[in-house]
Design an enzyme around this catalytic site. Structure first.
Site, PDB file in Angstrom:
ATOM      1  N   ASP A  86       0.856  -1.192   0.000  1.00 29.79           N
ATOM      2  CA  ASP A  86       0.000   0.000   0.000  1.00 29.79           C
ATOM      3  C   ASP A  86       0.887   1.235   0.000  1.00 29.79           C
ATOM      4  O   ASP A  86       0.972   1.966   0.999  1.00 29.79           O
ATOM      5  CB  ASP A  86      -0.949  -0.029   1.211  1.00 29.79           C
ATOM      6  N   LYS A 100       1.291  -8.109  -2.175  1.00 29.84           N
ATOM      7  CA  LYS A 100      -0.025  -7.778  -2.758  1.00 29.84           C
ATOM      8  C   LYS A 100       0.034  -6.421  -3.444  1.00 29.84           C
ATOM      9  O   LYS A 100       0.450  -5.435  -2.833  1.00 29.84           O
ATOM     10  CB  LYS A 100      -1.103  -7.753  -1.673  1.00 29.84           C
ATOM     11  N   ASP A 155      -4.573  -7.893  -6.630  1.00 35.09           N
ATOM     12  CA  ASP A 155      -5.890  -7.780  -5.989  1.00 35.09           C
ATOM     13  C   ASP A 155      -6.721  -6.694  -6.683  1.00 35.09           C
ATOM     14  O   ASP A 155      -6.840  -5.582  -6.179  1.00 35.09           O
ATOM     15  CB  ASP A 155      -5.675  -7.451  -4.497  1.00 35.09           C
ATOM     16  N   LEU A 156      -7.294  -7.046  -7.842  1.00 38.70           N
ATOM     17  CA  LEU A 156      -8.081  -6.061  -8.605  1.00 38.70           C
ATOM     18  C   LEU A 156      -9.583  -6.258  -8.421  1.00 38.70           C
ATOM     19  O   LEU A 156     -10.375  -5.479  -8.925  1.00 38.70           O
ATOM     20  CB  LEU A 156      -7.716  -6.141 -10.099  1.00 38.70           C
ATOM     21  N   LYS A 157      -9.990  -7.308  -7.742  1.00 41.85           N
ATOM     22  CA  LYS A 157     -11.414  -7.590  -7.474  1.00 41.85           C
ATOM     23  C   LYS A 157     -12.258  -7.413  -8.736  1.00 41.85           C
ATOM     24  O   LYS A 157     -13.145  -6.565  -8.808  1.00 41.85           O
ATOM     25  CB  LYS A 157     -11.929  -6.715  -6.329  1.00 41.85           C
ATOM     26  N   HIS A 175     -14.949  -7.720 -11.627  1.00 40.37           N
ATOM     27  CA  HIS A 175     -16.389  -7.965 -11.669  1.00 40.37           C
ATOM     28  C   HIS A 175     -16.901  -7.347 -12.963  1.00 40.37           C
ATOM     29  O   HIS A 175     -17.090  -6.139 -13.050  1.00 40.37           O
ATOM     30  CB  HIS A 175     -17.061  -7.308 -10.445  1.00 40.37           C
ATOM     31  N   ASP A 176     -17.115  -8.199 -13.972  1.00 39.14           N
ATOM     32  CA  ASP A 176     -17.542  -7.686 -15.276  1.00 39.14           C
ATOM     33  C   ASP A 176     -18.155  -8.860 -16.033  1.00 39.14           C
ATOM     34  O   ASP A 176     -18.328  -9.941 -15.457  1.00 39.14           O
ATOM     35  CB  ASP A 176     -16.321  -7.095 -16.010  1.00 39.14           C
ATOM     36  N   ILE A 177     -18.452  -8.674 -17.308  1.00 41.06           N
ATOM     37  CA  ILE A 177     -19.003  -9.804 -18.073  1.00 41.06           C
ATOM     38  C   ILE A 177     -17.908 -10.863 -18.211  1.00 41.06           C
ATOM     39  O   ILE A 177     -16.712 -10.539 -18.156  1.00 41.06           O
ATOM     40  CB  ILE A 177     -19.548  -9.367 -19.451  1.00 41.06           C
ATOM     41  N   PRO A 178     -18.330 -12.132 -18.342  1.00 43.49           N
ATOM     42  CA  PRO A 178     -17.336 -13.217 -18.335  1.00 43.49           C
ATOM     43  C   PRO A 178     -16.191 -13.021 -19.327  1.00 43.49           C
ATOM     44  O   PRO A 178     -15.020 -13.249 -18.988  1.00 43.49           O
ATOM     45  CB  PRO A 178     -18.175 -14.457 -18.679  1.00 43.49           C
ATOM     46  N   THR A 182     -14.831 -10.332 -20.520  1.00 45.47           N
ATOM     47  CA  THR A 182     -13.887  -9.284 -20.089  1.00 45.47           C
ATOM     48  C   THR A 182     -13.025  -9.784 -18.932  1.00 45.47           C
ATOM     49  O   THR A 182     -11.808  -9.572 -18.907  1.00 45.47           O
ATOM     50  CB  THR A 182     -14.667  -8.015 -19.686  1.00 45.47           C
ATOM     51  N   THR A 229     -15.967  -5.829   3.304  1.00 47.02           N
ATOM     52  CA  THR A 229     -16.163  -5.514   4.730  1.00 47.02           C
ATOM     53  C   THR A 229     -16.661  -4.086   4.931  1.00 47.02           C
ATOM     54  O   THR A 229     -17.090  -3.728   6.019  1.00 47.02           O
ATOM     55  CB  THR A 229     -14.870  -5.728   5.536  1.00 47.02           C
ATOM     56  N   ARG A 254       0.546  -2.414   7.306  1.00 46.42           N
ATOM     57  CA  ARG A 254       1.147  -1.432   8.213  1.00 46.42           C
ATOM     58  C   ARG A 254       2.007  -1.983   9.340  1.00 46.42           C
ATOM     59  O   ARG A 254       3.038  -1.374   9.656  1.00 46.42           O
ATOM     60  CB  ARG A 254       0.051  -0.496   8.746  1.00 46.42           C
TER      61      ARG A 254
HETATM   62  O1  C5P Z   1      -2.124  -2.335   6.793  1.00 42.79           O
HETATM   63  P1  C5P Z   1      -3.006  -3.533   6.928  1.00 42.79           P
HETATM   64  O2  C5P Z   1      -2.308  -4.735   7.521  1.00 42.79           O
HETATM   65  O3  C5P Z   1      -4.326  -3.227   7.573  1.00 42.79           O
HETATM   66  O4  C5P Z   1      -3.306  -3.919   5.409  1.00 42.79           O
HETATM   67  C1  C5P Z   1      -4.177  -4.946   5.076  1.00 42.79           C
HETATM   68  C2  C5P Z   1      -4.385  -5.004   3.585  1.00 42.79           C
HETATM   69  O5  C5P Z   1      -5.505  -5.837   3.309  1.00 42.79           O
HETATM   70  C3  C5P Z   1      -4.675  -3.660   2.926  1.00 42.79           C
HETATM   71  O6  C5P Z   1      -4.125  -3.698   1.596  1.00 42.79           O
HETATM   72  C4  C5P Z   1      -6.177  -3.624   2.885  1.00 42.79           C
HETATM   73  O7  C5P Z   1      -6.675  -2.866   1.811  1.00 42.79           O
HETATM   74  C5  C5P Z   1      -6.521  -5.097   2.651  1.00 42.79           C
HETATM   75  N1  C5P Z   1      -7.860  -5.453   3.112  1.00 42.79           N
HETATM   76  C6  C5P Z   1      -8.283  -5.275   4.415  1.00 42.79           C
HETATM   77  N2  C5P Z   1      -9.526  -5.641   4.811  1.00 42.79           N
HETATM   78  C7  C5P Z   1     -10.359  -6.180   3.927  1.00 42.79           C
HETATM   79  C8  C5P Z   1      -9.964  -6.378   2.610  1.00 42.79           C
HETATM   80  C9  C5P Z   1      -8.691  -6.006   2.231  1.00 42.79           C
HETATM   81  O8  C5P Z   1      -7.534  -4.781   5.240  1.00 42.79           O
HETATM   82  N3  C5P Z   1     -11.542  -6.547   4.327  1.00 42.79           N
END
Ligand code: C5P
Length: 239
Positions: free
Chosen positions: A9, A31, A58-60, A62-65, A67, A118, A209
């Site tokens: 990050d 990641k 980690d691009l998550k 979500h589109d048509i199959p 794509t 979340t 972090r």
């Molecule tokens: O700094 P930290 O340990 O909280 O980073 C966790 C990583 O996981 C970050 O890239 C955050 O965006 C990702 N993430 C999260 N909670 C989620 C989904 C993804 O913390 N529910």
């Protein structure tokens, strides 16, 4: 054995190089999320791969199959090891993602499904026309994604024990929200320790972090890896 994934990050490719070089042998999996990928493009994946590291892209999706299939193919051609899609994209989309990954052959990336972000609460599900409660929706979407070809899911460490029971021993369970005992929890509300997450059945811990902001990031990563390794003692179930 469960693997540690460090969340990159950070804002730039230069910062990525600095972090990966600083952590050195202590970390072998990173990641790359939507923000960094949007800013720096595929070159940032190449930067990490060139250092012999694994990449969770980690691009998550979500589109048509069609794509999603092409996006997974593009990610796979970069040599990434894990990619994410949204389980609500539907059966055909999940299968298309998996097939695109498998087409790469031996180095096929594993496909992980996101069940319920979340950031969403019950009201958000209701707005989307979903009447199940959040927990039930996580379970249903996790089982649905796994049954349709996803290799596993991203889930909270508080859900991992239950999802392991539901999905069985082969599912990848990738968990953010992990904090070493005594660490600053930041904005993570429901945290657990690395050892507990591994004992509950996580296969990959995503941690940002507590490592990136530590006074000695390499030592912090090593301490977490040691804690993960010792979680079960010798020969634990998921080691
Ligand atoms: O700094 P930290 O340990 O909280 O980073 C966790 C990583 O996981 C970050 O890239 C955050 O965006 C990702 N993430 C999260 N909670 C989620 C989904 C993804 O913390 N529910």
């Amino acid at each position: 054995m469960a693997e540690l994934i460090v969340a990159l990050d950070v804002a730039s490719a230069a910062e990525v190089e600095r972090v990966v070089d600083l952590l050195g042998e202590a970390v072998s999996f990173y990641k790359i999320g939507l923000e960094l990928f949007s800013a720096e493009g595929p070159g940032v994946v190449a930067t990490v791969k060139a250092r012999g590291k694994k990449v969770f892209l980690d691009l998550k999706l979500h589109d048509i199959p069609r794509t999603v299939e092409r996006a997974v193919k593009a990610g796979a051609s970069l040599g990434v090891d894990l990619m994410t899609i949204h389980a609500v994209g539907g059966k055909a989309m999940i299968r298309a993602a998996k097939e695109a990954a498998l087409a790469v052959g031996a180095d096929a990336p594993k496909i992980l499904a996101v069940t319920v972000l979340t950031s969403l609460d019950q009201g958000d599900l209701t707005d989307a026309g979903i009447s199940r409660d959040v927990r039930a929706q996580v379970e249903v979407m996790g089982e649905f994604a796994f049954a349709n070809g996803a290799d596993g899911i991203v889930c909270s460490p508080r859900e991992v024990l239950h999802m392991r029971t539901l999905l069985g021993p082969d599912a990848l369970l990738v968990t953010p929200g992990v904090r070493p005992a005594g660490a600053d929890v930041g904005d993570q509300k429901r945290v657990t320790t690395p050892a507990q997450a591994v004992r509950d059945g996580s296969t990959h811990l995503v941690i940002g972090r507590p490592i990136l902001e530590a006074p000695d990031p390499r030592a912090a990563a090593r301490a977490i890896a040691r804690e993960m390794k010792g979680a079960h003692g010798e020969g634990g179930e998921y080691e």
